[in-house]
Design a protein around this motif. Structure first.
Motif, short mmCIF file in Angstrom:
data_model
loop_
_atom_site.label_atom_id
_atom_site.label_comp_id
_atom_site.label_asym_id
_atom_site.label_seq_id
_atom_site.Cartn_x
_atom_site.Cartn_y
_atom_site.Cartn_z
N GLU A 1 -89.51 54.59 26.79
CA GLU A 1 -88.96 54.42 25.44
C GLU A 1 -87.44 54.21 25.49
OE1 GLU A 1 -90.29 57.90 23.43
OE2 GLU A 1 -92.21 57.01 22.81
N LEU A 2 -86.78 54.91 26.39
CA LEU A 2 -85.33 54.73 26.52
C LEU A 2 -85.01 53.32 27.01
CD1 LEU A 2 -84.40 58.17 28.15
CD2 LEU A 2 -83.77 57.39 25.85
N LEU A 3 -85.77 52.84 27.98
CA LEU A 3 -85.56 51.48 28.49
C LEU A 3 -85.84 50.46 27.40
CD1 LEU A 3 -84.72 50.30 31.21
CD2 LEU A 3 -87.14 50.09 31.80
N PHE A 4 -86.86 50.71 26.61
CA PHE A 4 -87.22 49.82 25.52
C PHE A 4 -86.08 49.70 24.51
CE2 PHE A 4 -89.25 49.17 21.30
CZ PHE A 4 -89.80 47.93 21.53
N GLN A 5 -85.35 50.78 24.29
CA GLN A 5 -84.22 50.74 23.36
C GLN A 5 -83.13 49.80 23.84
OE1 GLN A 5 -82.82 54.48 21.48
NE2 GLN A 5 -84.54 55.49 22.52
N VAL A 6 -82.91 49.77 25.14
CA VAL A 6 -81.91 48.84 25.70
C VAL A 6 -82.38 47.40 25.51
CG1 VAL A 6 -80.76 48.06 27.81
CG2 VAL A 6 -81.02 50.50 27.36
N PHE A 7 -83.67 47.15 25.77
CA PHE A 7 -84.21 45.81 25.60
C PHE A 7 -84.10 45.37 24.14
CE2 PHE A 7 -87.33 46.60 29.34
CZ PHE A 7 -86.29 46.43 30.23
N THR A 8 -84.40 46.29 23.22
CA THR A 8 -84.33 45.96 21.80
C THR A 8 -82.90 45.67 21.37
OG1 THR A 8 -86.27 47.34 21.35
CG2 THR A 8 -84.85 46.80 19.48
N GLU A 9 -81.95 46.42 21.92
CA GLU A 9 -80.54 46.22 21.60
C GLU A 9 -80.08 44.81 21.97
OE1 GLU A 9 -76.52 47.22 20.51
OE2 GLU A 9 -78.43 48.19 20.08
N ARG A 10 -80.67 44.25 23.03
CA ARG A 10 -80.22 42.96 23.54
C ARG A 10 -81.11 41.80 23.12
NH1 ARG A 10 -76.66 43.37 27.43
NH2 ARG A 10 -77.26 41.36 28.30
N GLU A 11 -82.19 42.08 22.43
CA GLU A 11 -83.21 41.07 22.13
C GLU A 11 -82.65 39.84 21.41
OE1 GLU A 11 -87.61 40.79 19.97
OE2 GLU A 11 -86.30 42.51 19.61
N GLU A 12 -82.92 38.67 21.99
CA GLU A 12 -82.54 37.36 21.42
C GLU A 12 -81.04 37.24 21.16
OE1 GLU A 12 -85.01 35.64 18.38
OE2 GLU A 12 -86.59 37.10 18.77
N ARG A 13 -80.26 38.07 21.83
CA ARG A 13 -78.81 38.03 21.63
C ARG A 13 -78.05 37.98 22.95
NH1 ARG A 13 -75.09 41.74 21.77
NH2 ARG A 13 -76.62 43.40 22.02
N ALA A 14 -78.51 38.76 23.91
CA ALA A 14 -77.85 38.80 25.21
C ALA A 14 -78.92 38.82 26.30
CB ALA A 14 -76.95 40.04 25.32
N SER A 15 -78.62 38.21 27.41
CA SER A 15 -79.62 37.98 28.46
C SER A 15 -79.92 39.23 29.28
CB SER A 15 -79.14 36.88 29.40
OG SER A 15 -79.12 35.63 28.75
N ILE A 16 -81.18 39.32 29.70
CA ILE A 16 -81.63 40.30 30.67
C ILE A 16 -82.32 39.54 31.80
CG2 ILE A 16 -83.12 42.27 31.17
CD1 ILE A 16 -82.90 43.14 28.33
N ALA A 17 -81.97 39.87 33.03
CA ALA A 17 -82.66 39.32 34.19
C ALA A 17 -83.30 40.49 34.93
CB ALA A 17 -81.69 38.59 35.11
N ARG B 1 -73.00 50.31 25.04
CA ARG B 1 -72.24 49.79 26.18
C ARG B 1 -73.05 48.76 26.95
NH1 ARG B 1 -72.14 52.26 31.01
NH2 ARG B 1 -72.65 54.28 30.08
N TYR B 2 -74.34 49.04 27.15
CA TYR B 2 -75.20 48.07 27.82
C TYR B 2 -75.48 46.87 26.92
CZ TYR B 2 -76.13 50.73 32.03
OH TYR B 2 -75.99 51.35 33.25
N GLY B 3 -75.36 47.06 25.64
CA GLY B 3 -75.58 45.94 24.72
C GLY B 3 -74.43 44.97 24.68
N ARG B 4 -73.25 45.42 25.14
CA ARG B 4 -72.07 44.55 25.06
C ARG B 4 -71.94 43.57 26.21
NH1 ARG B 4 -69.68 49.34 22.95
NH2 ARG B 4 -68.96 49.97 25.02
N VAL B 5 -72.59 43.85 27.34
CA VAL B 5 -72.47 42.91 28.46
C VAL B 5 -73.29 41.65 28.17
CG1 VAL B 5 -72.02 44.73 30.14
CG2 VAL B 5 -74.37 43.98 29.74
N ASP B 6 -72.85 40.55 28.71
CA ASP B 6 -73.52 39.28 28.47
C ASP B 6 -74.84 39.16 29.24
OD1 ASP B 6 -71.39 38.15 26.81
OD2 ASP B 6 -70.23 38.08 28.67
N LEU B 7 -74.88 39.77 30.42
CA LEU B 7 -76.07 39.69 31.26
C LEU B 7 -76.32 41.04 31.92
CD1 LEU B 7 -78.34 38.26 32.83
CD2 LEU B 7 -76.63 37.54 34.51
N LEU B 8 -77.49 41.57 31.69
CA LEU B 8 -77.93 42.81 32.36
C LEU B 8 -78.92 42.43 33.45
CD1 LEU B 8 -78.16 45.87 32.68
CD2 LEU B 8 -79.90 45.85 30.86
#
Length: 260
Positions: free
Chosen positions: A190-206, A167-174
């Protein structure tokens, strides 16, 4: 059956009202009578009248869509970039912020890191850029680092972690606020890292953090995991430092001085 040409004004208004309800055109329903009267006075053609009416509906629908995307992002308060005082913090690059407001970085899935002490405008910029992205049509989600880790931990306990990460991977910007305020245990990191990995080079994180990257080992106590997280958040990232001088503290000090 009565010919439509023979409809009274009242019957025509009722028919239009009913049709707009069925087609879910609230702006046309509310505005058609006023616009029709103006068109008659000004001898505007039927097509021009229809264009004006449809344009109003489209504009209002776009405004409602923007408001919905902002609302769904879950911002704790509305902070717009227009309200940011760049003169109070001249170290913040105004031209870059205005460029980022166009949300091109979100389209390209690039990260954004806002680094600085408390009171220097990080959260304001994070929320303001998030709102700008939402109003540009992107799906945005705001949360704090602590809230996200707690949510992920509960999801793991309930055996729905994959669904939550997806679900967090589907948003365009976290938009992740207050990263670095609290120390995370290994599981939380480790849990937070999984979210970052899910979005890596595909969807933005700020992210907004009160600690420099070199100090993140205080939050992520495993050095290798910390290095991997920093690597994911800084690759092709826009990095903005907001400094160390608290705007809130300066404002409070100035207000106190003025009162004495």
């Amino acid at each position: 059956m009565r010919n439509r040409d023979e409809l009274t004004d009242a019957a025509a208004d009722a028919a239009i009202d009913q049709a707009c309800r069925i087609l879910r055109l609230p702006t046309m329903r509310a505005q058609h009578a006023e616009l029709a009267a103006a068109a008659a006075r000004q001898h505007i053609s039927y097509k021009a009248f229809l264009v004006e009416l449809l344009s109003l509906e489209c504009d209002e629908r776009e405004q409602r869509r923007k408001a919905r995307l902002v609302r769904e992002a879950g911002f704790p308060r509305v902070k717009r970039l227009d309200d940011f005082d760049f003169t109070a913090n001249p170290g913040v690059p105004a031209p870059l912020i205005h460029t980022l407001a166009g949300a091109g970085w979100v389209a390209h899935g690039q990260p954004l890191c806002l680094i600085g002490d408390s009171g220097t405008g990080k959260s304001h910029l994070l929320i303001g850029l998030g709102i700008a992205a939402a109003e540009a049509g992107y799906r945005v989600r705001y949360t704090t680092a602590a809230a996200l880790v707690n949510e992920l931990a509960e999801a793991a306990d309930d055996k729905v972690l994959s669904r939550t990460i997806a679900r967090y991977g589907r948003v365009d910007l976290l938009c992740l606020d207050e990263l670095g305020y609290l120390e995370l245990d290994r599981r939380g990191a480790e849990l937070l890292f999984q979210v970052f990995t899910e979005r890596e080079e595909r969807a933005s994180i700020a992210v907004a953090s009160n600690a420099a990257f070199s100090e993140w080992t205080t939050t992520f106590t495993d050095p290798r995991l910390c290095a991997a997280i920093v690597d994911r958040l800084t690759f092709q990232a826009h990095i903005i430092t907001t400094g160390t001088d608290s705007y809130r503290l300066k404002s409070a000090t100035a207000a106190l001085a003025a009162a004495t």
